[in-house]
Design an enzyme around this catalytic site. Sequence first.
Site, PDB file in Angstrom:
ATOM      1  N   ASP A 329       0.806  -1.220   0.000  1.00 31.17           N
ATOM      2  CA  ASP A 329       0.000   0.000   0.000  1.00 31.17           C
ATOM      3  C   ASP A 329       0.841   1.273   0.000  1.00 31.17           C
ATOM      4  OD1 ASP A 329      -2.346  -1.379  -0.158  1.00 31.17           O
ATOM      5  OD2 ASP A 329      -2.869  -1.191   1.959  1.00 31.17           O
ATOM      6  N   TYR A 417      -9.490   0.144   2.256  1.00 30.23           N
ATOM      7  CA  TYR A 417      -9.114   0.096   3.670  1.00 30.23           C
ATOM      8  C   TYR A 417      -8.752   1.452   4.217  1.00 30.23           C
ATOM      9  CZ  TYR A 417      -9.253  -4.729   5.144  1.00 30.23           C
ATOM     10  OH  TYR A 417      -9.683  -5.949   5.549  1.00 30.23           O
TER      11      TYR A 417
HETATM   12 CU   LIG Z   1      -8.278  -6.975   6.428  1.00 26.61          CU
END
Ligand SMILES: [Cu+2]
Length: 691
Positions: A329, A417
């Site tokens: 990420d 996320y």
């Molecule tokens: Cu997760």
Amino acid sequence: MLPLILVVISVTVAGADGTVTSTPHPHPLDPLSAVELTAARAAVLASALIPARPISFHYVGLDEPDKPDVLSYAYTSTSILPRRALVVARAGGQSHELRVDVTAASAPTVLSHAVHRGAGFPMFTAEEQVAAGALPPQYPPFLDSLRRRGLAPRDVGCGVFSMGWFGGEGVEKGRRRAKMQCFVVGGGGVTTANFYARPLEGVTLVVDLEAMAVVGYSDRVVAPVPKAEGTDYRADMVGPPFNGPAAAPGVVVQPEGRGFHVDGRVVRWANWEFHVGFDMRAGPVISLASVYDADAGRRRRVLYRGFVSEIFVPYMDPEEEWYFHTFMDAGEYGLGTAASSLQPGADCPDNAVYMDAYYADGDGMPVKVENATCVFERYAGDVAWRHTEAALPGQVVTEVRPDATLVVRTVATVGNYDYTLDWEFKTAGSIKCVVSLSGILEMKATPYTHADQIVGVDAHGALVAENTVGVYHDHFVTYHLDLDVDGTDNSFVKNTFVATRNTRDPATGGAATPRRSYWTVRREVAETEADARVDVNGAPPAELLVVNPSRRTKLGNVAGYRVVPAGATAASLLADDDYPQRRASYTKKQVWVTPYDRAEKWASGMYAEQSHGDDDLAAWSARNRAIKDTDIVLWYTVGLHHLPCQEDFPVMPTVSGGFELRPSNFFERNPLIRTRPPGNSNFQNCSCRAG
Ligand SMILES: [Cu+2]
Ligand SMILES: *[C@@H]1O[C@H](CO)[C@@H](O)[C@H](O)[C@H]1NC(C)=O
Ligand SMILES: *[C@@H]1O[C@H](CO)[C@@H](O)[C@H](O)[C@H]1NC(C)=O
């Protein structure tokens, strides 16, 4: 993670109209200002070193002055240091690295230029992800796939997925490609804000990001698109009635005002002082953290620099559409570019103050993220220390000190996320790092509608809604922690708990004591990097410390800081020869220690996208350099295996993990012994809001 799609919201581009001005003398670790970012861009565009056009900007960050110069600025001279930018740009199919002096923003100069020849690519830009999003609706086979599913192009949105690396040099060498997968956002009059809940399962595109063209396509599986009902999480779509558990609204009041001061980006609070930086790849960066030692009458260094170096998220489904979901990420998407504007009163309490951030967009222009970081004092009713003594003759003594802390918070929303990154400073001398995960699962469409249908199947996820599987995955959040405990030269110590048989055991003829066993401590100072690779779950148990061998307490104990895991100590379970694991082989251990090297910042390597693992933390550590009594960096990975459950749908309640850096023989005694007991805290009007 799942990729950034369509548009970047809640950020504004700094105007070229002079509305943003640089501070005359920034702190040497201040992130690049809008003016400096603009100057770096101008220098790169004007340079003859990159003749190819167009030039895209993938990373622009502060090229920090050398550590001795920063230390001397911070603790002795405050002389003005040059301001430099590190730029990673793509042009002509190559990754260019340039260092640019932006001290005089009107006359920036390129100091050095190099072309990256190894594996891997820099972070994606938001612009190329947006541009790629426009490709599928123009691609006839994709339109056929939509037609087969009764969908129109406007019903669907597609995102850019890093494709990882799965062996060989192959035709991919030098080609920056990515996969795209798509989600149903409309259709049949139904819309949901839950972008990720309705995957167009089975459809995968391959795009060439430089030619900006579709170069591969497959539509393999037909699974029903999960229904939209029940997927939304917006208050106006969920309710009313709001019949969940009700809690009283939060109240934060500081009748005497805030207890901390922010000077530029330097924060001073209680016994702590530190600098809050920002980087488009790492997000928040804490530097030059020092703590005042009241007994010693001086400020003492603890942490030169700390930041999240990488978040590796491998998914556990080997099928064609899923095997490559092995995201980095920070290195592929950027935690700073993913920083969300914090919502006052919700993301941070009412007593918070906010800091803005800037990063460079794909064209090199500054982008402002308002309220990217907040700083607030936290009192959650906890106890710093206490004792009740009832054994004294004729009296009962109770002494309690409340525990107030200072939190520095940033949220990075990397696609699906949301990572809340907290740095919490405690008056007892600790620094606690907590990463809290929320947001939306990555979900796979499936024909199944009941868990019993999956029994006996080689499952790669859990049924979280009808036709919806939350795919198994991990999160490995790796922190770079350049501790300088009371100075630069430190060592890494393992205090291992050793179970010992009492040699005076009555069973073997001894009789002096009935005890047969006890534990004691074996202290080992790590000589080289190999001695400092630790699986904290592996036996035997140990305390891990960074110490300063030349600083001892009056009693002769060596001054140190312990690293104390606070939950979430999962290590990767992938095979060592599996490609994603080779790219992030450091995730097999939570703790690594390397000698300080200013080039070693990114645990997954400088060029993480499609990396081969030849420039990662484990590769550096394999050189097995000396780490005793020198400047060392501790790397700590917070790890979570995520087996999704229904409560994670449609949006996940927060789950946290972290660690604490805790003084150990650093102070002569409990540094809070001379703190005052609390005064009258029965503020009459504490139901009011501070704002
Ligand atoms: Cu997760
Ligand atoms: C940033 O925070 C300030 C202070 O709380 C607030 O007034 C402002 O609306 C916030 N901006 C954004 C974009 O949320
Ligand atoms: C509480 O608020 C009331 C009304 O504003 C004010 O008169 C009173 O002095 C306040 N009390 C305290 C302890 O601040």
